[in-house]
Design an enzyme around this catalytic site. Sequence first.
Site, PDB file in Angstrom:
ATOM      1  N   CYS A  27      -2.079  16.391 -21.714  1.00  0.00           N
ATOM      2  CA  CYS A  27      -3.075  15.467 -21.111  1.00  0.00           C
ATOM      3  C   CYS A  27      -2.849  14.053 -21.743  1.00  0.00           C
ATOM      4  CB  CYS A  27      -4.625  15.905 -21.723  1.00  0.00           C
ATOM      5  SG  CYS A  27      -5.836  14.833 -21.108  1.00  0.00           S
ATOM      6  N   CYS A  35      -5.541  11.751 -25.219  1.00  0.00           N
ATOM      7  CA  CYS A  35      -5.365  11.615 -26.458  1.00  0.00           C
ATOM      8  C   CYS A  35      -3.870  11.336 -27.117  1.00  0.00           C
ATOM      9  CB  CYS A  35      -6.145  12.794 -27.205  1.00  0.00           C
ATOM     10  SG  CYS A  35      -7.874  12.994 -26.986  1.00  0.00           S
ATOM     11  N   CYS A  75     -11.742  19.940 -23.265  1.00  0.00           N
ATOM     12  CA  CYS A  75     -11.884  18.566 -23.640  1.00  0.00           C
ATOM     13  C   CYS A  75     -12.673  18.396 -24.712  1.00  0.00           C
ATOM     14  CB  CYS A  75     -12.320  17.661 -22.707  1.00  0.00           C
ATOM     15  SG  CYS A  75     -12.240  15.819 -23.242  1.00  0.00           S
ATOM     16  N   GLN A 132     -20.572   1.227 -22.282  1.00  0.00           N
ATOM     17  CA  GLN A 132     -19.801   1.539 -23.430  1.00  0.00           C
ATOM     18  C   GLN A 132     -19.563   3.135 -23.645  1.00  0.00           C
ATOM     19  OE1 GLN A 132     -18.372  -0.303 -25.304  1.00  0.00           O
ATOM     20  NE2 GLN A 132     -19.150  -2.317 -25.315  1.00  0.00           N
ATOM     21  N   TYR A 172     -20.143 -12.859 -20.305  1.00  0.00           N
ATOM     22  CA  TYR A 172     -19.636 -11.443 -19.763  1.00  0.00           C
ATOM     23  C   TYR A 172     -20.954 -10.567 -20.281  1.00  0.00           C
ATOM     24  CZ  TYR A 172     -15.198 -14.022 -20.511  1.00  0.00           C
ATOM     25  OH  TYR A 172     -14.433 -15.043 -20.494  1.00  0.00           O
ATOM     26  N   GLU A 185     -22.596 -13.854 -16.041  1.00  0.00           N
ATOM     27  CA  GLU A 185     -21.761 -12.623 -15.499  1.00  0.00           C
ATOM     28  C   GLU A 185     -21.105 -12.892 -14.327  1.00  0.00           C
ATOM     29  OE1 GLU A 185     -19.841  -9.467 -14.705  1.00  0.00           O
ATOM     30  OE2 GLU A 185     -20.650  -9.858 -16.828  1.00  0.00           O
ATOM     31  N   ASP A 202     -18.262 -10.766 -24.954  1.00  0.00           N
ATOM     32  CA  ASP A 202     -17.916  -9.565 -25.057  1.00  0.00           C
ATOM     33  C   ASP A 202     -16.832  -9.775 -23.665  1.00  0.00           C
ATOM     34  OD1 ASP A 202     -17.062  -7.223 -25.189  1.00  0.00           O
ATOM     35  OD2 ASP A 202     -19.056  -6.154 -24.727  1.00  0.00           O
ATOM     36  N   CYS A 248     -12.316  -5.896 -27.453  1.00  0.00           N
ATOM     37  CA  CYS A 248     -11.853  -4.228 -27.338  1.00  0.00           C
ATOM     38  C   CYS A 248     -10.101  -4.408 -27.228  1.00  0.00           C
ATOM     39  CB  CYS A 248     -12.221  -3.754 -25.980  1.00  0.00           C
ATOM     40  SG  CYS A 248     -11.849  -4.702 -24.517  1.00  0.00           S
TER      41      CYS A 248
END
Length: 424
Positions: free
Chosen positions: A73, A76, A150, A253, A283, A303, A347, A373
């Site tokens: 998969c 990860c 998972c 999130q 944002y 936004e 953000d 991020c």
Amino acid sequence: MEQDMAGAARVVALGNDGDGIAETLAGRIFVPGAIPGDTVQPGPVQATHAVLERVITPSPDRVTPPCALFGQCGGCRVQQMALPALLAWKAGRVTEALQRAGFATIPTPATVQVAPQERRRVDLAFRREGRRIVLGLHRRRGDVVDMTACTLLDPTLFALLAPLRDMLHSLPGVHAGGDLQINLLDSGPDLLITMDGTPDANDRRILAQFSKAHGIPRISLGGTPPETLALNGPVFHHFDGVRVTPPPGAFLQPARRGEDAIRAAVLAALPTKGLKAGIIELYAGCGTLSFALATHAKVLAYEGDRAALACLKQASGGTRVLPALRDLNRQPVMAAELAKAAAVVLDPPHAGAGAQMAQIVAGKPRHVIYVSCNPTALQRDLTPLQQLGYRLERLTVIDQFLWSTEVEAVCVLKLPGTGKNHRR
């Protein structure tokens, strides 16, 4: 060109994609599956990458991957690395990005790491294979791997996968396959399906029955805009106690604990004086931070997505949130307005703040709180602020994408000086 490797190689670092970086006589190479501290036997090298033939001496941080699908998969990359070591590596990535941005003094980061099985948002692909549906994530540069196990997903979402396979298999509108996004809202799972056929009355009947049988308030069809195919109750979520109705496929999130950590870090960074001038939030989305910020000051929340803005506006009555529609890359909030704010909170998306960053630089607001991020975008966006003299006051690193290379950070920046003195 393929090159044979002879002898052992010491893995000295982890690359940004999660591959081990090994020192060899021919130079540094990437070895997928290796981690820092390993001594490995690499296979033949193609360009800059080599297959991991075997681990000769394991790193102290090497562990047995907890998921049976690891290595197949694509969800990860680094389950063979202990979580504390992975968190330290992610904090190091953020710190290195800030160093490259020019900050000479970087505070020791506060760190937060979510637990396994806390993931409440997932984007999956599904494909017809004979008489069954394969539903899961793509293997690295490959086909979809059926998610039969998972360690990341919230158990509520994972339990839904088996009946989803049967339901998707029965849909006449699914020919070869499609994509599926699931958000676990406070009202329950919210599904957004994209299929390669056009749904007819039979598809809608099947989806309505599935929605009712599994307590799913809403199932929508991907498109511009998305279309609600089944509605089986109210759709809602809460941000800081305020009830909102997120649109299909809304940004959420990935873990509640991660969201709480980001919110706490942002609120702790607000200035203690001058908040009457208000906060500018860029944002804003559906209000992940907006309503919490509004408990401290008036918030002008910008936004660019119309559906998210409509959600925010609908919920903002009786609060100090003032939503505004703005494509911040095409029509950024201007420097003069930013300069008046008590704090600017942003953000931005993965690509960074783009044209909006130039206006922040020109406006020189004293307090900037940047939620990141993407360390690469973070470096690019904060470099001009460092050059202006902004200090990095506080740093929080949040790992809510376990066993991946993704990392969140909250950077608190302050421009020394007060009043006119800091806007030369």
